[in-house]
Design a protein around this motif. Structure first.
Motif, PDB file in Angstrom:
ATOM      1  N   GLN A   1       0.792  -1.216   0.000  1.00 53.78           N
ATOM      2  CA  GLN A   1       0.000   0.000   0.000  1.00 53.78           C
ATOM      3  C   GLN A   1       0.832   1.278   0.000  1.00 53.78           C
ATOM      4  N   GLY A   2       2.140   1.207   0.337  1.00 54.96           N
ATOM      5  CA  GLY A   2       2.939   2.421   0.411  1.00 54.96           C
ATOM      6  C   GLY A   2       2.927   3.207  -0.879  1.00 54.96           C
ATOM      7  N   MET A   3       3.205   2.543  -2.003  1.00 57.96           N
ATOM      8  CA  MET A   3       3.243   3.216  -3.286  1.00 57.96           C
ATOM      9  C   MET A   3       1.858   3.688  -3.696  1.00 57.96           C
ATOM     10  N   VAL A   4       0.837   2.854  -3.466  1.00 58.00           N
ATOM     11  CA  VAL A   4      -0.524   3.226  -3.833  1.00 58.00           C
ATOM     12  C   VAL A   4      -0.937   4.512  -3.131  1.00 58.00           C
ATOM     13  N   GLU A   5      -0.687   4.573  -1.822  1.00 60.08           N
ATOM     14  CA  GLU A   5      -1.067   5.757  -1.054  1.00 60.08           C
ATOM     15  C   GLU A   5      -0.300   6.989  -1.510  1.00 60.08           C
ATOM     16  N   THR A   6       0.971   6.798  -1.875  1.00 58.33           N
ATOM     17  CA  THR A   6       1.761   7.930  -2.359  1.00 58.33           C
ATOM     18  C   THR A   6       1.148   8.515  -3.623  1.00 58.33           C
ATOM     19  N   PHE A   7       0.810   7.684  -4.577  1.00 55.44           N
ATOM     20  CA  PHE A   7       0.217   8.178  -5.818  1.00 55.44           C
ATOM     21  C   PHE A   7      -1.175   8.774  -5.589  1.00 55.44           C
ATOM     22  N   ARG A   8      -1.933   8.195  -4.682  1.00 57.78           N
ATOM     23  CA  ARG A   8      -3.263   8.742  -4.396  1.00 57.78           C
ATOM     24  C   ARG A   8      -3.139  10.138  -3.793  1.00 57.78           C
ATOM     25  N   GLN A   9      -2.111  10.356  -2.978  1.00 60.00           N
ATOM     26  CA  GLN A   9      -1.888  11.686  -2.417  1.00 60.00           C
ATOM     27  C   GLN A   9      -1.417  12.658  -3.494  1.00 60.00           C
ATOM     28  N   LEU A  10      -0.514  12.204  -4.361  1.00 55.64           N
ATOM     29  CA  LEU A  10       0.013  13.071  -5.415  1.00 55.64           C
ATOM     30  C   LEU A  10      -1.087  13.586  -6.339  1.00 55.64           C
ATOM     31  N   PHE A  11      -2.067  12.744  -6.609  1.00 55.52           N
ATOM     32  CA  PHE A  11      -3.121  13.123  -7.554  1.00 55.52           C
ATOM     33  C   PHE A  11      -4.454  13.414  -6.867  1.00 55.52           C
ATOM     34  N   SER A  12      -4.388  13.659  -5.555  1.00 58.64           N
ATOM     35  CA  SER A  12      -5.564  14.118  -4.795  1.00 58.64           C
ATOM     36  C   SER A  12      -6.771  13.207  -4.988  1.00 58.64           C
ATOM     37  N   VAL A  13      -6.558  11.922  -4.823  1.00 57.79           N
ATOM     38  CA  VAL A  13      -7.657  10.961  -4.942  1.00 57.79           C
ATOM     39  C   VAL A  13      -8.329  10.826  -3.580  1.00 57.79           C
ATOM     40  N   PRO A  14      -9.618  11.133  -3.457  1.00 59.43           N
ATOM     41  CA  PRO A  14     -10.297  11.012  -2.159  1.00 59.43           C
ATOM     42  C   PRO A  14     -10.422   9.557  -1.721  1.00 59.43           C
ATOM     43  N   GLU A  15     -10.598   9.362  -0.430  1.00 59.65           N
ATOM     44  CA  GLU A  15     -10.684   8.001   0.110  1.00 59.65           C
ATOM     45  C   GLU A  15     -11.869   7.241  -0.456  1.00 59.65           C
ATOM     46  N   ASN A  16     -12.994   7.938  -0.596  1.00 62.87           N
ATOM     47  CA  ASN A  16     -14.203   7.308  -1.157  1.00 62.87           C
ATOM     48  C   ASN A  16     -14.667   8.119  -2.362  1.00 62.87           C
ATOM     49  N   PRO A  17     -14.064   7.893  -3.532  1.00 62.85           N
ATOM     50  CA  PRO A  17     -14.420   8.686  -4.717  1.00 62.85           C
ATOM     51  C   PRO A  17     -15.873   8.479  -5.128  1.00 62.85           C
TER      52      PRO A  17
END
Length: 605
Positions: free
Chosen positions: A9-25
């Motif tokens: 999950q480390g990489m996944v969370e990093t990319f989700r933060q970089l592209f402002s992906v909400p927790e529950n899109p």
């Protein structure tokens, strides 16, 4: 900050933060970002394990060189740094991000790295203008270590920015799309995938497959796996993009509907309750039902019924949904309305072919506005869409003295009554709202009539582009059949990279517009050669490192050469330029009998 531990999950969370992906899109755009980012993370992990580690490819020490921007700058160069660091770290590279300060310090930094990525910006070019020695340091590093210098143009132009930072013989990739800040733009993520990851797209060879040297013959097996992994990423990305564009289009239809304020609450008790009862049957694969028609008493009920259907279908996750307003496709244009509607959403031929095979609901709103009694299913050749269901809204009085079945059965020549269902909607709006609806339609008709009298419609223009795409597809299929014949007869190998290479020699046109047009034509030639089975070499796709070494090596490795004979080629081949060196090397190899030269005369007309 980058999470250095990229397992799980480390990489996944990093990319989700970089592209402002909400927790529950929840919005179509957030759902698109979430899906693409998750697949991007999976792709990079697979590249590290199945391509780099499995084939013993070199792990690089990478320097990201940039010039810091002011805190209040609109150019977010820090996001470029962080994203590239995340991608490169994910595949196992050691990444250092260092700001540009002086030529001396840059030299020290480069000495401890295998690879340098320079982020070209106007402020970086200004720094070099103030200290020209920096340019020499960068140029020497690129020449000393083959394929070690990579450049990304993040802001500014090629001439006024990039070429003031690096010499013209290094490949400069345009990366400005990554920093597009338009709300709900797909461009940043798509630019990252196309410029950094793609193995051979419209932007040429991607940065990562380039520095991994995947196009070298000794890395052919690694290249095959990378290509397969990227194709899976690209296919899923395209699927998500198709879904996003269709859903966003429906949201726009609802937003632009002039009567939308009348559906803020549920004003239709009982009048359209049949719609909710249909949902189970719509989603059933075993149901023979193909066409559902809603005959409405007046214009207002027709418009609002269409909007109710749009709201319901846009929430169904198991099917795609295309909404078409027949008022936009009057007359013979309606015979192409499905294709035209998809093309207006930037769907390519490959997208449309994929949608044809998908589970999809197509809504033809306001059929009474077509201006004829055409069967849109037949005219649009929707028998080729095996998993599609069709809904129609129409004013009932249009068919007062005419049978409707020939217009709405999917196969009028062999009618099956069980495939068609009709609902007759009762009046449920006021006279005042009906008057408003009629005014809306009258205004729409007046605008359409004015457009037809003045200029060709956008739909007619799109038909021309559709014809070009169809011709390209037909040519591609033909060339692939030619390849199959050559392979069967033993003339060529099935693996393109095992066949003789073909080198394309040309001179870059002087102005950017002509150059873009020229390189577009050449890219299509390379694509066509590949479809036949010949690997084509073109500098805009594969040029890295020192230009002289690259040209000499690829002419040496080629069995054929196409010389694009333009007036500029003639001019440049007689001057002390790279074109002259290249042409001389071609003639020298031709004199040995080991190179077939095919001249192609190209002149302006």
């Amino acid at each position: 900050g980058i999470n250095a531990e990229y397992g799980g999950q480390g990489m996944v969370e990093t990319f989700r933060q970089l592209f402002s992906v909400p927790e529950n899109p929840s919005s179509p755009f957030d759902k698109w970002k979430s899906a693409v980012v998750d697949d991007l993370s999976t792709f990079l992990s697979s590249v590290k394990e199945s391509v780099i580690q499995a084939h013993g490819l070199k792990i690089f020490n990478v320097l990201l060189s940039y010039n810091p921007e002011p805190v209040d700058s609109l150019l977010k160069i820090g996001k470029v740094n962080t994203t590239l660091q995340a991608c490169l770290t994910a595949i196992g590279c050691n990444v250092t991000i260092d700001p540009l300060t002086s030529a001396e310090l840059l030299q020290t930094q480069l000495n401890s790295h295998d690879l340098a990525i320079v982020l070209c910006t106007p402020s970086y070019a200004k720094k070099i203008q103030d200290e020209p020695q920096i340019h020499s340091v960068i140029d020497d590093f690129g020449k000393r270590k083959l394929d070690s210098l990579l450049t990304l143009l993040c802001d500014g132009g090629f001439g006024d920015t990039a070429l003031k930072i690096v010499a013209g013989h290094f490949l400069i990739r345009e990366f400005k799309g990554f920093l597009v800040s338009t709300e709900e733009s797909l461009t940043p993520l798509e630019t990252l995938i196309d410029v950094i990851l793609h193995y051979s797209g419209a932007c040429g060879l991607g940065l990562i497959p380039d520095f991994l040297d995947l196009k070298k013959k000794e890395n052919i097996e690694a290249y095959k796996i990378y290509k397969q992994l990227f194709s899976e990423l690209d296919e899923s990305r395209n699927e998500y993009t198709r879904t996003f564009r269709l859903r966003k289009n429906v949201e726009k239809h609802i937003q632009d509907n002039p009567l939308r304020s009348h559906l803020i609450s549920d004003p239709l008790p009982g009048a359209l309750s049949c719609i909710w009862d249909l949902q189970t049957e719509i989603e059933s694969d075993s149901s023979p039902l193909k066409s559902i028609v809603f005959f409405c008493p007046r214009a207002a009920e027709t418009i609002l019924t269409g909007m109710v259907l749009e709201k319901m279908f846009n929430k169904i996750e198991t099917s795609l949904f295309l909404s078409i307003d027949c008022a936009d496709f009057r007359g013979k244009v309606a015979h192409q309305c499905v294709t035209l509607a998809l093309q207006s959403l930037k769907m390519k031929t490959s997208d449309i072919e994929a949608i044809k095979q998908s589970s999809i609901i197509i809504l033809f709103k306001n059929y009474d506005q077509v201006g004829s009694f055409d069967n849109l299913f037949v005219k649009n050749r929707l028998h080729r869409w095996p998993n599609a269901k069709f809904f129609v809204t129409c004013r009932a009085d249009v068919f007062r003295n005419r049978d409707y079945k020939s217009c709405f059965l999917t196969d009028p020549a062999n009618p099956r009554p069980e495939t068609l269902k009709v609902f007759r909607v009762k009046t449920f709006v006021s006279e005042a709202l009906e008057t408003e609806a009629q005014l809306v339609q009258a205004k729409s008709n007046a605008i359409e009539a004015q457009n037809l009298e003045t200029v060709p419609t956008e739909q007619e223009f799109t038909l021309v582009k559709s014809k070009t795409r169809a011709q390209r597809l037909e040519l591609s299929e033909f060339l692939q059949k030619v390849k199959e014949t050559y392979v069967t007869s033993g003339v060529l190998k099935s693996n393109t990279h095992e066949n003789p290479q073909l080198f394309i020699s040309y001179a870059w046109e002087g102005d950017r517009k002509s150059l873009i047009r020229q390189q577009g034509h050449l890219s299509r030639i390379v694509e066509d050669l590949g479809n036949v089975g010949f690997p084509g070499w073109l500098d805009i796709e594969k040029m890295t490192g020192d230009i002289d070494q690259q040209m000499a090596g690829n002419i040496r490795d080629s069995r054929f050469t196409i010389v694009i004979g333009t007036p500029r080629y003639t001019q440049r081949s007689q001057m002390e330029t790279n074109v002259k060196k290249e042409y001389k090397a071609i003639l020298e190899k031709q004199s040995t009998g080991n190179l077939l030269v095919i001249p192609v005369l190209c002149v302006d007309t």
